[in-house]
Design an enzyme around this catalytic site. Structure first.
Site, PDB file in Angstrom:
ATOM      1  N   ARG A  54       0.835  -1.197   0.000  1.00 50.72           N
ATOM      2  CA  ARG A  54       0.000   0.000   0.000  1.00 50.72           C
ATOM      3  C   ARG A  54       0.870   1.247   0.000  1.00 50.72           C
ATOM      4  NH1 ARG A  54      -0.187   1.555   5.725  1.00 50.72           N
ATOM      5  NH2 ARG A  54       0.230  -0.244   7.059  1.00 50.72           N
ATOM      6  N   GLU A 102      -1.763   0.440  12.433  1.00 53.42           N
ATOM      7  CA  GLU A 102      -1.737   0.598  10.984  1.00 53.42           C
ATOM      8  C   GLU A 102      -1.902   2.055  10.562  1.00 53.42           C
ATOM      9  OE1 GLU A 102      -1.106  -1.636   8.769  1.00 53.42           O
ATOM     10  OE2 GLU A 102      -1.076  -3.385  10.072  1.00 53.42           O
ATOM     11  N   TYR A 258      -8.180  -7.622   8.774  1.00 52.42           N
ATOM     12  CA  TYR A 258      -7.700  -7.271   7.444  1.00 52.42           C
ATOM     13  C   TYR A 258      -7.787  -8.507   6.563  1.00 52.42           C
ATOM     14  CZ  TYR A 258      -3.258  -9.551   8.730  1.00 52.42           C
ATOM     15  OH  TYR A 258      -2.309 -10.460   9.120  1.00 52.42           O
ATOM     16  N   ASP A 276      -5.960  -8.482  13.408  1.00 54.75           N
ATOM     17  CA  ASP A 276      -4.813  -7.589  13.556  1.00 54.75           C
ATOM     18  C   ASP A 276      -4.564  -7.280  15.028  1.00 54.75           C
ATOM     19  OD1 ASP A 276      -2.740  -6.224  12.110  1.00 54.75           O
ATOM     20  OD2 ASP A 276      -3.634  -4.346  12.791  1.00 54.75           O
ATOM     21  N   CYS A 321       1.955 -16.522  12.703  1.00 51.59           N
ATOM     22  CA  CYS A 321       3.227 -15.914  12.316  1.00 51.59           C
ATOM     23  C   CYS A 321       3.690 -15.018  13.456  1.00 51.59           C
ATOM     24  CB  CYS A 321       3.093 -15.107  11.021  1.00 51.59           C
ATOM     25  SG  CYS A 321       2.058 -13.636  11.173  1.00 51.59           S
ATOM     26  N   TRP A 355       5.872  -3.552  10.009  1.00 56.64           N
ATOM     27  CA  TRP A 355       5.213  -4.293   8.924  1.00 56.64           C
ATOM     28  C   TRP A 355       5.986  -3.981   7.653  1.00 56.64           C
ATOM     29  CZ3 TRP A 355       1.548  -6.879  11.632  1.00 56.64           C
ATOM     30  CH2 TRP A 355       1.062  -6.287  12.805  1.00 56.64           C
ATOM     31  N   LYS A 358       6.220  -4.786   2.468  1.00 58.30           N
ATOM     32  CA  LYS A 358       6.153  -3.910   1.298  1.00 58.30           C
ATOM     33  C   LYS A 358       7.478  -3.222   0.996  1.00 58.30           C
ATOM     34  CE  LYS A 358       3.010  -1.788   3.624  1.00 58.30           C
ATOM     35  NZ  LYS A 358       3.361  -2.357   4.944  1.00 58.30           N
TER      36      LYS A 358
END
Length: 405
Positions: A54, A102, A258, A276, A321, A355, A358
């Site tokens: 994102r 987030e 999510y 989340d 995870c 996070w 990305k």
């Protein structure tokens, strides 16, 4: 084994460690990657098949990093025939007055406005009309950002691994964790059960296992290690088309969710939806469980049943995870030079937390740049680790030693 010498030793062969090795190899640095488990494992921060890409963030510098990462993704894409990021858009919605780790809807819209990132604002009714969601509170709002997408994480790791090996300068040793780190004439010696390796530089990229790695230096970072769970849900309507999405709701410890669209690289015919919030918060990652919390799976299933269409609410293919998060919630990522033997060292860089899926291709470059041209004036100062955060934490260090023993 005779001692071996390298320009760079990378501890951690997950996505970020492999990216670092790739960028080092491109510079002609003889590089060694030491991985505690096997490459492409699911035991740490690189677990799972997918991540969200994102552009939107509540902080301008994070959105700018996402924008800058795009050219690095394009370069890594050249090393594989698999599509690394499938563009499907990114949908954020929920209570516009809330935020979480987030970010938040209003804050992200402000950042996107400032950076000229296009997006479409949506009401709850418009979200339900355009996407497979239902029964949303009428005051929910959101936005759709078309450049978002879903990352094939294992294909990304494979591409970074292949790109690193293709340089001809990178060795990867699996199932070989470090057991000691010592100073050696300005360089660093890393000891494992198989031998000793001398390196001019050291990159610590062990994610949730960072304090286990730092324990031989009597250091420990202020992080929380979340064990998180997720599940897949059967797509019952072939017309169901999901973007990647995130919903902001209260309370944050039981109502944040999510999800991802169906993809061909992981359980075709199923869409992933995840909580989340953590199953449990750990200090020692070796204490993790691979069995998700039954309570959190039930919350996940309940959300799907109440608010999604075209999915069977029975959770399948469940997993867990690990994610390391900075205790200082203002810091998305932790990246800095590392103190050892009484002083900071410009040839040792530690990365952990956040996070970061990305940012896989660009973070490796950032780490190598730091090691190539050490500087006290980092361009990415927002990620610096305050010196006091490297304080000795004997409890964590002791637990890390126990886990390593």
């Amino acid at each position: 084994m005779a001692d071996q010498k390298y320009d760079l030793i990378v501890l951690g062969g997950g996505a970020i460690g492999l990216s670092t090795a790739w960028h080092a190899g491109k510079r002609g640095w003889r590089t060694l990657v030491l991985e505690k488990f096997g490459v492409l494992n699911n035991a740490g921060s690189s677990a799972g098949a997918s991540r969200q890409f994102r552009l939107q963030y509540a902080q301008s510098y994070m959105a700018e990093l996402s924008l800058a990462s795009q050219s690095f993704w394009a370069e890594l894409q050249g090393h594989t025939q698999k599509t690394l990021i499938r563009q499907c858009g990114s949908l954020w919605f929920g209570d516009p007055n809330l935020s979480s780790q987030e970010g938040g809807i209003a804050a992200a819209e402000k950042v996107m406005d400032g950076l000229d990132i296009p997006y479409t604002s949506l009401t709850a009714a418009e979200i339900e009309a355009q996407f497979p969601f239902q029964n949303l509170p009428k005051d929910y709002t959101g936005f759709f950002q078309a450049s978002g997408g879903i990352i094939d994480l294992k294909a990304t790791e494979e591409a970074a691994f292949d790109a690193a090996l293709a340089t001809g300068f990178v060795d990867v040793h699996e199932w070989e964790p470090s057991t000691a780190i010592s100073e050696n004439g300005g360089g660093i010696t890393v000891t494992t059960a198989r031998g000793h390796y001398d390196g001019a530089r050291l990159a610590i990229c062990t994610g949730a296992y960072v304090n286990e790695t730092l324990a031989p230096l009597d250091l420990a970072l202020g992080i929380n290690i979340w064990q998180m769970s997720s599940a897949y849900f059967a797509v019952t309507d072939a017309a169901t088309r999901l973007p990647t999405w995130f919903v902001f709701q209260d309370p944050s410890d039981s109502a944040l969710f999510y999800g991802f669209p169906e993809v061909d690289w992981s359980h075709p015919g199923y869409a992933r939806v995840a909580t989340d919030f953590p199953d449990v918060t750990l200090t020692n990652p070796d204490k993790r469980s691979f069995r998700p919390s039954a309570k959190n799976l039930a919350l996940d299933s309940e959300w799907v049943a109440q608010h999604m269409t075209g999915l069977d609410p029975v959770p399948r293919f469940t997993s867990t995870c690990l994610i390391a998060l900075a205790k200082d919630s203002s810091r998305e990522l932790l990246l800095d030079y590392t103190p050892a033997w009484g002083r900071k060292h410009s040839n040792i860089v530690t990365y952990t937390a956040g996070w970061a899926g990305k940012y896989v291709p660009i973070l490796g470059d950032m780490i190598v740049r730091m090691l190539d041209q050490p500087s006290d004036q980092l361009d990415y100062g927002k990620f610096q680790i305050p010196l006091e955060k490297f304080a000795i934490d004997w409890t964590t260090a002791s637990e890390s030693r126990e886990g390593r023993a």
